[in-house]
Scaffold this active site. Structure first.
Site, PDB file in Angstrom:
ATOM      1  N   LYS A  23      19.505  60.126  63.555  1.00  0.00           N
ATOM      2  CA  LYS A  23      20.871  59.937  64.067  1.00  0.00           C
ATOM      3  C   LYS A  23      21.010  60.509  65.480  1.00  0.00           C
ATOM      4  CE  LYS A  23      25.319  62.299  63.612  1.00  0.00           C
ATOM      5  NZ  LYS A  23      25.110  63.501  64.440  1.00  0.00           N
ATOM      6  N   ASN A  24      20.576  61.758  65.653  1.00  0.00           N
ATOM      7  CA  ASN A  24      20.852  62.400  66.938  1.00  0.00           C
ATOM      8  C   ASN A  24      19.979  61.864  68.073  1.00  0.00           C
ATOM      9  OD1 ASN A  24      22.988  63.782  65.940  1.00  0.00           O
ATOM     10  ND2 ASN A  24      21.905  65.723  65.638  1.00  0.00           N
ATOM     11  N   ARG A  94      31.145  62.754  69.108  1.00  0.00           N
ATOM     12  CA  ARG A  94      30.686  63.634  70.165  1.00  0.00           C
ATOM     13  C   ARG A  94      29.754  62.897  71.138  1.00  0.00           C
ATOM     14  NH1 ARG A  94      31.732  68.432  72.102  1.00  0.00           N
ATOM     15  NH2 ARG A  94      29.944  69.607  72.847  1.00  0.00           N
ATOM     16  N   CYS A 118      32.416  66.598  65.086  1.00  0.00           N
ATOM     17  CA  CYS A 118      32.701  67.439  63.923  1.00  0.00           C
ATOM     18  C   CYS A 118      33.383  68.744  64.331  1.00  0.00           C
ATOM     19  CB  CYS A 118      31.394  67.802  63.210  1.00  0.00           C
ATOM     20  SG  CYS A 118      30.748  66.486  62.184  1.00  0.00           S
ATOM     21  N   ARG A 123      33.517  73.589  71.180  1.00  0.00           N
ATOM     22  CA  ARG A 123      32.308  72.884  71.626  1.00  0.00           C
ATOM     23  C   ARG A 123      32.492  72.423  73.082  1.00  0.00           C
ATOM     24  NH1 ARG A 123      30.477  68.587  67.161  1.00  0.00           N
ATOM     25  NH2 ARG A 123      28.451  68.816  68.131  1.00  0.00           N
ATOM     26  N   PRO A 124      32.346  73.359  74.037  1.00  0.00           N
ATOM     27  CA  PRO A 124      32.586  73.001  75.438  1.00  0.00           C
ATOM     28  C   PRO A 124      31.497  72.082  75.994  1.00  0.00           C
ATOM     29  CG  PRO A 124      31.730  75.243  75.289  1.00  0.00           C
ATOM     30  CD  PRO A 124      31.911  74.752  73.878  1.00  0.00           C
ATOM     31  N   ILE A 125      31.793  71.416  77.135  1.00  0.00           N
ATOM     32  CA  ILE A 125      30.755  70.598  77.791  1.00  0.00           C
ATOM     33  C   ILE A 125      30.535  71.072  79.236  1.00  0.00           C
ATOM     34  CG2 ILE A 125      31.034  68.549  76.335  1.00  0.00           C
ATOM     35  CD1 ILE A 125      32.619  67.287  78.693  1.00  0.00           C
ATOM     36  N   ASP A 126      30.838  72.371  79.465  1.00  0.00           N
ATOM     37  CA  ASP A 126      30.729  72.913  80.827  1.00  0.00           C
ATOM     38  C   ASP A 126      29.316  72.750  81.417  1.00  0.00           C
ATOM     39  OD1 ASP A 126      30.311  74.832  78.643  1.00  0.00           O
ATOM     40  OD2 ASP A 126      29.774  76.248  80.218  1.00  0.00           O
ATOM     41  N   ASP A 310      21.847  72.284  61.844  1.00  0.00           N
ATOM     42  CA  ASP A 310      22.249  71.128  61.024  1.00  0.00           C
ATOM     43  C   ASP A 310      21.684  71.188  59.605  1.00  0.00           C
ATOM     44  OD1 ASP A 310      23.490  70.237  63.290  1.00  0.00           O
ATOM     45  OD2 ASP A 310      21.906  68.829  63.844  1.00  0.00           O
ATOM     46  N   ILE A 332      24.151  79.188  66.606  1.00  0.00           N
ATOM     47  CA  ILE A 332      24.527  78.028  67.434  1.00  0.00           C
ATOM     48  C   ILE A 332      26.034  77.785  67.343  1.00  0.00           C
ATOM     49  CG2 ILE A 332      24.016  75.607  67.992  1.00  0.00           C
ATOM     50  CD1 ILE A 332      21.518  77.417  68.098  1.00  0.00           C
ATOM     51  N   ARG A 404      29.127  58.942  58.676  1.00  0.00           N
ATOM     52  CA  ARG A 404      28.842  58.990  60.120  1.00  0.00           C
ATOM     53  C   ARG A 404      27.367  59.224  60.382  1.00  0.00           C
ATOM     54  NH1 ARG A 404      31.072  63.547  62.827  1.00  0.00           N
ATOM     55  NH2 ARG A 404      29.462  62.775  64.219  1.00  0.00           N
TER      56      ARG A 404
HETATM   57  N1  EPU Z   1      27.357  74.667  74.613  1.00  0.00           N
HETATM   58  C1  EPU Z   1      28.102  75.219  75.625  1.00  0.00           C
HETATM   59  N2  EPU Z   1      28.355  74.446  76.716  1.00  0.00           N
HETATM   60  C2  EPU Z   1      27.914  73.167  76.828  1.00  0.00           C
HETATM   61  C3  EPU Z   1      27.135  72.630  75.774  1.00  0.00           C
HETATM   62  C4  EPU Z   1      26.883  73.406  74.676  1.00  0.00           C
HETATM   63  O1  EPU Z   1      28.534  76.353  75.556  1.00  0.00           O
HETATM   64  O2  EPU Z   1      28.181  72.528  77.855  1.00  0.00           O
HETATM   65  C5  EPU Z   1      27.055  75.501  73.426  1.00  0.00           C
HETATM   66  C6  EPU Z   1      27.641  74.916  72.152  1.00  0.00           C
HETATM   67  O3  EPU Z   1      28.962  75.292  71.964  1.00  0.00           O
HETATM   68  C7  EPU Z   1      26.701  75.463  71.106  1.00  0.00           C
HETATM   69  C8  EPU Z   1      25.344  75.514  71.826  1.00  0.00           C
HETATM   70  O4  EPU Z   1      25.658  75.449  73.214  1.00  0.00           O
HETATM   71  O5  EPU Z   1      27.077  76.768  70.779  1.00  0.00           O
HETATM   72  C9  EPU Z   1      24.402  74.383  71.509  1.00  0.00           C
HETATM   73  O6  EPU Z   1      25.068  73.156  71.597  1.00  0.00           O
HETATM   74  P1  EPU Z   1      24.316  71.809  71.971  1.00  0.00           P
HETATM   75  O7  EPU Z   1      24.861  71.318  73.278  1.00  0.00           O
HETATM   76  O8  EPU Z   1      22.859  71.996  71.857  1.00  0.00           O
HETATM   77  O9  EPU Z   1      24.842  70.841  70.841  1.00  0.00           O
HETATM   78  P2  EPU Z   1      25.296  69.346  70.992  1.00  0.00           P
HETATM   79  O10 EPU Z   1      24.404  68.645  71.951  1.00  0.00           O
HETATM   80  O11 EPU Z   1      26.744  69.240  71.189  1.00  0.00           O
HETATM   81  C10 EPU Z   1      23.673  68.452  69.186  1.00  0.00           C
HETATM   82  C11 EPU Z   1      23.802  67.666  67.915  1.00  0.00           C
HETATM   83  C12 EPU Z   1      24.402  68.561  66.841  1.00  0.00           C
HETATM   84  C13 EPU Z   1      23.535  69.793  66.659  1.00  0.00           C
HETATM   85  C14 EPU Z   1      23.356  70.528  67.997  1.00  0.00           C
HETATM   86  C15 EPU Z   1      22.425  71.699  67.929  1.00  0.00           C
HETATM   87  C16 EPU Z   1      24.201  65.424  68.674  1.00  0.00           C
HETATM   88  C17 EPU Z   1      25.155  64.305  68.873  1.00  0.00           C
HETATM   89  N3  EPU Z   1      24.676  66.526  68.149  1.00  0.00           N
HETATM   90  O12 EPU Z   1      24.987  68.818  69.539  1.00  0.00           O
HETATM   91  O13 EPU Z   1      24.366  67.787  65.654  1.00  0.00           O
HETATM   92  O14 EPU Z   1      24.141  70.657  65.740  1.00  0.00           O
HETATM   93  O15 EPU Z   1      22.843  69.594  68.981  1.00  0.00           O
HETATM   94  O16 EPU Z   1      21.161  71.292  67.529  1.00  0.00           O
HETATM   95  O17 EPU Z   1      23.022  65.310  68.986  1.00  0.00           O
HETATM   96  C18 EPU Z   1      24.984  67.157  63.489  1.00  0.00           C
HETATM   97  O18 EPU Z   1      24.114  66.284  63.554  1.00  0.00           O
HETATM   98  O19 EPU Z   1      25.578  67.462  62.423  1.00  0.00           O
HETATM   99  C19 EPU Z   1      25.342  67.881  64.705  1.00  0.00           C
HETATM  100  C20 EPU Z   1      26.462  68.563  64.827  1.00  0.00           C
END
Ligand code: EPU
Length: 426
Positions: A23-24, A94, A118, A123-126, A310, A332, A404
């Site tokens: 999925k991811n 997301r 979810c 879950r910031p995107i900074d 996950d 995480i 999903r």
């Molecule tokens: N984070 C920040 N700033 C950012 C991005 C992330 O502070 O700009 C923090 C997050 O809040 C978190 C950590 O960094 O504490 C790691 O987040 P990451 O960005 O790695 O997660 P993600 O890309 O949003 C993906 C998967 C998630 C999985 C995480 C960790 C997808 C669509 N989602 O999320 O999958 O938990 O990586 O491996 O690929 C799931 O499949 O159930 C799921 C939630």
């Protein structure tokens, strides 16, 4: 009327279950395909609602999309248009944020709604935005939740990620393939899904080195071509079936896996005392007594190759069978513990401290059926594991979360002999 999943627990599982495409990886591969100037064919696409949503987004961008019955996806971006991505479907998941990097790379401009996903806490995107800025983009966020990100031109840059974020690493890579010159991403995430996206992009003609390490080097190119690509197996879906089998298998083989991706999970199962045999692309789980006590283990979630967050939620139900306390630390998503409250309704005894990102599972508590709610995707998976283990009937609500990200979860489990079905209820 709404649809729920019901499970009559206590059935032993037997047979073989085949894991679908990741999925991811898929949710990043689909947006990545629009970077090509010619058609791309993707094999092994999982049948999940996140994929349906992404296909709808592609159609809204005037991309030709066709899914074959065998889950081969054809994406033709030849006539695509960079229209603002502001429809409701964007905020449903997301992964729509991968269109930020892809459209910025291809058109140097993107307008897109804030992505959803979810509820796992903040879950910031900074870090994604920090990367786009470093490549030369200006970012504007409007009151109605729309990002406008644009750059007169994208220039390669050195980018250090404070946290090795999966999403930020992929998103910056998607934009940087079309930047002028070299981009270096340091402290990049090393998850297998990142290697899959880099492999796809390199097949299109991108120049990306270092995927799977913490330093990614991307030399920008002028054009990307079409290609054919097969998605890697889903390591979290695999972990989910392995955990179900560890709990309830008489004799189960989980096939189409990459064992290396699952080492953190399988090593914990060994500590618990589960019998299994790992071969090159499958795991055989056998001769486990579902009433036997297990050795207590502690789990700390970490970026890959550590224990995946996950897999944490699907793992928790098994810990209720430990003959002692088990500690789960979430590094995480410290608030990813909503499943524990649902498990407590089924007879578990779990104390959660979200400020510490900690759950203590007091083991030795047999589970019983109850009405519970899938608060998020992996919570839903955990509740199915618990429902299989429990005495009596479990009813799981809000199963759209499960749909999903799991391809035919209940169908695959029925093939293994589980009593699980969907029902419309008031
Ligand atoms: N984070 C920040 N700033 C950012 C991005 C992330 O502070 O700009 C923090 C997050 O809040 C978190 C950590 O960094 O504490 C790691 O987040 P990451 O960005 O790695 O997660 P993600 O890309 O949003 C993906 C998967 C998630 C999985 C995480 C960790 C997808 C669509 N989602 O999320 O999958 O938990 O990586 O491996 O690929 C799931 O499949 O159930 C799921 C939630």
């Amino acid at each position: 009327m709404k649809e729920v999943i019901k499970i009559e627990g206590g059935q032993r599982l037997n047979g073989t279950v085949r894991v679908s495409g990741s999925k991811n990886a898929t949710v990043a591969v689909i947006p990545a395909c629009i970077l090509a100037s010619k058609p791309v064919t993707v094999y092994g696409v999982p049948d999940i609602s996140d994929v349906d949503a992404l296909m709808q987004m592609l159609r809204e961008l005037n991309v030709d999309v066709k899914m074959d019955e065998d889950r081969t996806l054809h994406i033709d971006p030849t006539h695509m248009k960079n229209t603002p991505m502001v429809s409701d479907v964007v905020s449903k998941l997301r992964a729509s944020y991968y269109f930020m990097g892809a459209l910025l790379g291809k058109y140097k401009k993107v307008e897109i709604l804030m992505p959803g996903g979810c509820p796992l806490g903040n879950r910031p995107i900074d870090l994604h935005l920090k990367g786009f800025k470093a490549l030369g983009a200006n970012i504007h966020y409007s009151e109605d939740g729309v990002y406008t990100i644009e750059a007169p031109e994208l220039k390669g840059a050195n980018i250090f990620l404070d946290i090795s974020s999966v999403g930020a690493t992929i998103n910056i890579m998607l934009a940087a393939v079309y930047a002028k010159g070299r981009t270096i991403i340091d402290n990049a995430a090393r998850e297998p899904e990142i290697i899959d996206i880099a492999t796809l992009l390199n097949k299109m003609g991108a120049k990306i080195r270092g995927s799977g390490t913490s330093t990614l080097i991307i030399d920008g190119v002028e054009e990307l071509n079409g290609c054919m690509h097969e998605i890697i197996p889903d390591r979290i879906e695999a972990a989910t079936y392995i955990l179900m089998a560890a709990a309830m298998a008489d004799d189960v083989v989980v096939e189409n896996i990459i064992p290396k991706h699952l080492e953190a999970v399988t090593s914990k199962l060994e500590e618990l005392g589960i019998n299994m045999e790992v071969s090159s692309d499958s795991i055989h789980i056998f001769d486990n007594d579902p009433t036997a006590e297990l050795h207590p283990v502690d789990i700390t979630t970490k970026p890959y190759p550590g224990f995946a967050t996950d897999a944490q939620q699907p793992f928790t139900p098994l810990l209720t069978r430990a003959n002692g306390d088990c500690e789960v630390l979430e590094e995480i998503y410290p608030k990813r513990f909503l499943h524990c409250y649902e498990l407590n309704k089924m007879g578990a005894h779990i104390d959660v401290d979200m400020d510490k990102g900690q759950a203590i599972i007091h083991g030795g508590t047999p589970l019983h059926g109850a009405k519970v709610r899938a608060t998020d995707l992996r919570c839903g998976a955990g509740l199915v594991v618990a429902g299989l283990m429990a005495d009596g009937e479990t009813e799981i609500d809000d199963i759209y979360h499960i749909d999903r990200g799991y391809d035919n979860l209940d169908g695959k489990l029925r093939q293994l002999g589980a009593k699980i079905w969907r029902e419309k209820v008031e």
